[in-house]
Scaffold this active site. Structure first.
Site, PDB file in Angstrom:
ATOM      1  N   THR A   1      31.873  37.346  40.804  1.00  0.00           N
ATOM      2  CA  THR A   1      32.447  38.513  40.119  1.00  0.00           C
ATOM      3  C   THR A   1      31.571  39.727  40.334  1.00  0.00           C
ATOM      4  OG1 THR A   1      33.293  39.380  38.031  1.00  0.00           O
ATOM      5  CG2 THR A   1      31.255  38.125  37.895  1.00  0.00           C
TER       6      THR A   1
ATOM      7  N   ALA B   1      30.415  43.218  35.340  1.00  0.00           N
ATOM      8  CA  ALA B   1      29.227  42.890  34.532  1.00  0.00           C
ATOM      9  C   ALA B   1      29.609  42.366  33.149  1.00  0.00           C
ATOM     10  CB  ALA B   1      28.344  44.129  34.390  1.00  0.00           C
TER      11      ALA B   1
ATOM     12  N   ASP C   1      40.022  35.022  37.590  1.00  0.00           N
ATOM     13  CA  ASP C   1      41.017  36.092  37.692  1.00  0.00           C
ATOM     14  C   ASP C   1      41.791  36.111  36.382  1.00  0.00           C
ATOM     15  OD1 ASP C   1      41.739  38.217  39.507  1.00  0.00           O
ATOM     16  OD2 ASP C   1      43.747  37.380  39.493  1.00  0.00           O
TER      17      ASP C   1
ATOM     18  N   GLY D   1      37.851  46.669  29.232  1.00  0.00           N
ATOM     19  CA  GLY D   1      39.247  46.569  29.673  1.00  0.00           C
ATOM     20  C   GLY D   1      40.227  46.863  28.552  1.00  0.00           C
ATOM     21  N   TYR D   2      41.167  45.948  28.351  1.00  0.00           N
ATOM     22  CA  TYR D   2      42.233  46.139  27.363  1.00  0.00           C
ATOM     23  C   TYR D   2      41.815  45.704  25.957  1.00  0.00           C
ATOM     24  CZ  TYR D   2      45.096  46.641  31.582  1.00  0.00           C
ATOM     25  OH  TYR D   2      45.608  47.054  32.790  1.00  0.00           O
ATOM     26  N   ASP D   3      40.545  45.339  25.759  1.00  0.00           N
ATOM     27  CA  ASP D   3      40.104  44.831  24.451  1.00  0.00           C
ATOM     28  C   ASP D   3      40.449  45.752  23.273  1.00  0.00           C
ATOM     29  OD1 ASP D   3      39.185  42.397  25.328  1.00  0.00           O
ATOM     30  OD2 ASP D   3      37.084  43.004  25.453  1.00  0.00           O
TER      31      ASP D   3
ATOM     32  N   LYS E   1      34.759  37.101  19.894  1.00  0.00           N
ATOM     33  CA  LYS E   1      35.734  37.177  20.999  1.00  0.00           C
ATOM     34  C   LYS E   1      35.685  35.893  21.823  1.00  0.00           C
ATOM     35  CE  LYS E   1      37.030  39.400  25.311  1.00  0.00           C
ATOM     36  NZ  LYS E   1      36.724  40.306  26.411  1.00  0.00           N
TER      37      LYS E   1
ATOM     38  N   HIS F   1      40.852  33.942  25.984  1.00  0.00           N
ATOM     39  CA  HIS F   1      41.282  33.364  27.253  1.00  0.00           C
ATOM     40  C   HIS F   1      40.087  32.891  28.078  1.00  0.00           C
ATOM     41  CE1 HIS F   1      40.471  37.601  27.118  1.00  0.00           C
ATOM     42  NE2 HIS F   1      40.311  37.679  28.423  1.00  0.00           N
ATOM     43  N   ARG F   2      39.081  33.775  28.270  1.00  0.00           N
ATOM     44  CA  ARG F   2      37.929  33.408  29.103  1.00  0.00           C
ATOM     45  C   ARG F   2      37.109  32.325  28.414  1.00  0.00           C
ATOM     46  NH1 ARG F   2      36.677  37.986  30.105  1.00  0.00           N
ATOM     47  NH2 ARG F   2      37.884  37.970  32.017  1.00  0.00           N
TER      48      ARG F   2
END
Ligand code: ITT
Length: 193
Positions: free
Chosen positions: A7, A10, A68, A149-151, A171, A176-177
């Site tokens: 990746t 960061a 991804d 991002g979209y957080d 979180k 998801h991650r």
């Protein structure tokens, strides 16, 4: 165990380090002398995760994994999905992406969305996929400064806060991650790593 995380993001790297813990030393492409971005030209998260992992594996010969991730919004037919990084512009402009998402959802009462991560692992030359999802909804306006991002727009189901209003540990427990990485860690543990 040393493992290369394919990746250039960061934020993802920090989350993965917290999730996988001290048993793993995560190397970056830069640590291995690879500074260019791997290609990401596949139409699915699975395809792109494999493409990134294969690229770094070919370049370094090391065991490695890639992530991804896509935000899938029900009222937008699953968009931005695999195009989440480049939704508004060609670059990774988080604020522009969030503005476009809010604009595209103006007047829309169905705000249901989910984050989906696919992790592709190449271990001893063999490929494995792990998935993690979290259901939630898109807030009416951004809230919170944490994450990326979209957080600031994503509220996971059962919470009245966005991911950007949560600590990293909160979180990771829901995300998801977090889910995908815990599956990766369980697999590596089972494989004696
Ligand atoms: P690498 O490919 O180098 O890993 P990237 O940022 O390009 O990093 P993706 O292709 O997976 O990663 O793009 C997904 C985009 O979705 C990312 O740029 C963010 O805008 C967003 N995203 C990914 N994970 C997120 C998370 O946990 N919270 C909020 N937004 C996320």
């Amino acid at each position: 165990m040393k493992l290369l995380f394919a990746t250039h993001n960061a934020h993802k790297l920090a989350e993965a380090r917290a999730l996988l813990g001290d048993r793993f030393t995560l190397l970056t492409p830069h640590d291995c002398g690879v500074d260019e971005e791997p290609p990401e030209t596949q139409p699915t998260l699975e395809g792109n995760a494999l493409q990134k992992a294969r690229y770094l594996h070919r370049r370094t010969g090391l065991d490695c994994f890639a992530d991804d991730t896509g935000l899938e919004v029900e009222a937008l037919g699953g968009a931005p999905g695999v195009h989440s990084a480049r939704y508004a512009t060609d670059g990774h402009d988080f604020e522009a992406n969030n503005r476009l998402l809010l604009r595209n959802l103006e007047g829309q009462s169905n705000r249901r969305a989910r984050f989906r991560t696919v992790v592709a692992l190449i271990l001893g030359g063999e490929e494995h996929l792990f998935e993690g999802c979290v259901e939630g909804c898109i807030a009416e306006r951004p809230a919170g400064d944490a994450g990326f991002g979209y957080d600031p727009l994503f509220r996971p189901e059962g919470s009245d806060r966005t991911f950007a209003q949560m600590s990293a540990d909160e979180k990771n427990a829901l995300s998801h991650r977090g889910r995908a990485m815990r599956r990766l860690a369980e697999y590596l543990h089972g494989a004696g790593k």
